[in-house]
Structures are given as structure tokens and as C-alpha cells.
Design a protein around this motif. Structure first.
Motif, mmCIF file in Angstrom:
data_model
loop_
_atom_site.group_PDB
_atom_site.id
_atom_site.type_symbol
_atom_site.label_atom_id
_atom_site.label_comp_id
_atom_site.label_asym_id
_atom_site.label_seq_id
_atom_site.Cartn_x
_atom_site.Cartn_y
_atom_site.Cartn_z
ATOM 1 N N PHE A 90 0.859 -1.107 0.055
ATOM 2 C CA PHE A 90 -0.105 0.008 -0.063
ATOM 3 C C PHE A 90 0.824 1.255 0.003
ATOM 4 O O PHE A 90 0.218 2.375 0.191
ATOM 5 N N SER A 91 2.281 1.067 -0.201
ATOM 6 C CA SER A 91 3.005 2.295 0.001
ATOM 7 C C SER A 91 2.794 3.437 -1.026
ATOM 8 O O SER A 91 2.926 4.650 -0.646
ATOM 9 N N GLN A 92 2.065 3.210 -2.314
ATOM 10 C CA GLN A 92 1.914 4.145 -3.171
ATOM 11 C C GLN A 92 0.740 5.015 -2.679
ATOM 12 O O GLN A 92 0.651 6.330 -2.713
ATOM 13 N N ARG B 210 0.743 9.040 -1.439
ATOM 14 C CA ARG B 210 0.006 9.837 -2.347
ATOM 15 C C ARG B 210 -1.286 10.605 -1.559
ATOM 16 O O ARG B 210 -1.643 11.632 -1.980
ATOM 17 N N LEU B 211 -1.670 9.770 -0.525
ATOM 18 C CA LEU B 211 -2.880 10.288 -0.058
ATOM 19 C C LEU B 211 -2.572 11.011 1.309
ATOM 20 O O LEU B 211 -3.386 12.013 1.660
ATOM 21 N N HIS B 212 -1.721 10.394 2.202
ATOM 22 C CA HIS B 212 -1.592 10.795 3.701
ATOM 23 C C HIS B 212 -1.425 12.344 3.787
ATOM 24 O O HIS B 212 -0.224 12.832 3.122
ATOM 25 N N VAL C 225 -3.971 8.343 6.053
ATOM 26 C CA VAL C 225 -3.949 6.926 5.787
ATOM 27 C C VAL C 225 -2.921 6.322 6.833
ATOM 28 O O VAL C 225 -1.616 6.792 7.268
ATOM 29 N N GLU C 226 -3.292 5.313 7.486
ATOM 30 C CA GLU C 226 -2.253 4.619 8.201
ATOM 31 C C GLU C 226 -2.621 3.040 8.209
ATOM 32 O O GLU C 226 -3.602 2.506 8.353
ATOM 33 N N GLY C 227 -1.672 2.258 7.557
ATOM 34 C CA GLY C 227 -1.644 0.940 7.169
ATOM 35 C C GLY C 227 -2.685 0.827 6.091
ATOM 36 O O GLY C 227 -2.536 1.558 5.157
ATOM 37 N N ALA C 228 -3.524 0.114 6.441
ATOM 38 C CA ALA C 228 -4.870 -0.015 5.245
ATOM 39 C C ALA C 228 -6.003 0.873 5.601
ATOM 40 O O ALA C 228 -6.881 0.873 4.720
ATOM 41 N N GLY D 212 -5.739 -2.206 -2.730
ATOM 42 C CA GLY D 212 -4.670 -2.482 -3.675
ATOM 43 C C GLY D 212 -3.593 -1.512 -3.799
ATOM 44 O O GLY D 212 -3.772 -0.686 -3.031
ATOM 45 N N PRO D 213 -2.690 -1.984 -4.567
ATOM 46 C CA PRO D 213 -1.561 -0.847 -4.600
ATOM 47 C C PRO D 213 -1.881 0.745 -5.258
ATOM 48 O O PRO D 213 -1.207 1.482 -4.845
ATOM 49 N N ASP D 214 -3.051 0.839 -5.776
ATOM 50 C CA ASP D 214 -3.493 2.127 -5.931
ATOM 51 C C ASP D 214 -5.233 2.243 -6.080
ATOM 52 O O ASP D 214 -5.590 3.018 -6.603
ATOM 53 N N SER D 215 -5.587 1.604 -5.197
ATOM 54 C CA SER D 215 -7.011 1.591 -5.026
ATOM 55 C C SER D 215 -7.480 1.612 -3.514
ATOM 56 O O SER D 215 -6.906 1.005 -2.736
ATOM 57 N N ILE D 216 -8.597 2.211 -3.385
ATOM 58 C CA ILE D 216 -9.316 2.335 -2.048
ATOM 59 C C ILE D 216 -10.712 2.251 -2.216
ATOM 60 O O ILE D 216 -11.448 2.469 -3.373
ATOM 61 N N GLU D 217 -11.433 1.965 -1.127
ATOM 62 C CA GLU D 217 -12.977 2.233 -1.062
ATOM 63 C C GLU D 217 -13.260 2.873 0.206
ATOM 64 O O GLU D 217 -12.544 2.627 1.177
#
Length: 121
Positions: free
Chosen positions: A5-7, A11-13, A37-40, A62-67
């Protein structure tokens, strides 16, 4: 150690976003979204334009996805809630972008697609 989840985290935090396109939704160019963002785990707030205040909570999927699940109170006093699935990207200027497919769960019907771009610091 770099996680899957690094990307998304990078990119969001602690970043702010403004609306690039949201023809079917309530948020507009005056609405500012801030993500953490923290972890997932993903959460944030948003306000401006037709939105008096709102918050969201979700997860990295995923590596570039959130819900996300989101809720807000409008400047007209309406309470609304919904869901979204998003993709985190980067535009040609190096700014983080978000693209969502979303729908209402309460307070309205329907849904749509929207896009956002990282706001200048």
C-alpha cells in the motif's frame, strides 16, 4: 520495508484535494477533501460549497485503489451518505489524482463518477 500500500500511503496521507469533475455529485470546485492513511485504514474530512461538513472512512484495497464510505450534512441541512471505489494516480504535472465510481446509500438516489486533483500546498 515497503508495503503493498506504499503508493497509496505516500500519495494520500495528509494531502488535500479539490474537485476536477463531479457532474452528478454535491461537491464542486469549492469543496476541499483532506485524507489520512495509516496501514490499510483511510479516513478524511471534506467541506465547502454545498457541503457544510463531511467525513469518510475506508480502506486501501490494492496498490493504487481504495474504497470509502462517506457522510455529510449539506448547507441546506440534508444528511447524505454513500460509498465509493477509487483509483489513485498521478497526472502529467506530478500531482496526485483520484478517480471514483460512487453511489448514494441514504438521502439521495443514483451515483456517478468523479475525479479530484491534489490541491496546491
Amino acid at each position: 520495508m515497503e508495503s503493498a500500500f506504499s503508493q497509496v500511503i505516500e500519495r494520500l496521507h495528509n494531502r488535500r484535494f479539490s474537485v476536477a469533475n463531479n457532474a452528478q455529485g454535491l461537491s464542486d470546485a469549492r469543496t476541499v477533501f483532506e485524507y489520512f492513511v495509516e496501514g490499510a485504514a483511510v479516513w478524511g474530512t471534506y467541506a465547502g460549497g454545498h457541503i457544510r461538513m463531511g467525513n469518510q472512512v475506508g480502506r486501501v484495497t490494492g496498490p493504487d485503489s481504495i474504497e470509502l464510505l462517506y457522510q455529510c450534512i449539506t448547507t441546506d441541512g440534508e444528511i447524505r451518505a454513500g460509498w465509493s471505489r477509487g483509483v489513485v494516480g498521478v497526472d502529467e504535472a506530478g500531482r496526485t489524482t483520484l478517480r471514483f465510481v460512487w453511489g448514494w446509500l441514504s438521502g439521495a438516489e443514483g451515483g456517478g463518477e468523479s475525479s479530484y486533483v491534489e490541491a496546491a500546498a
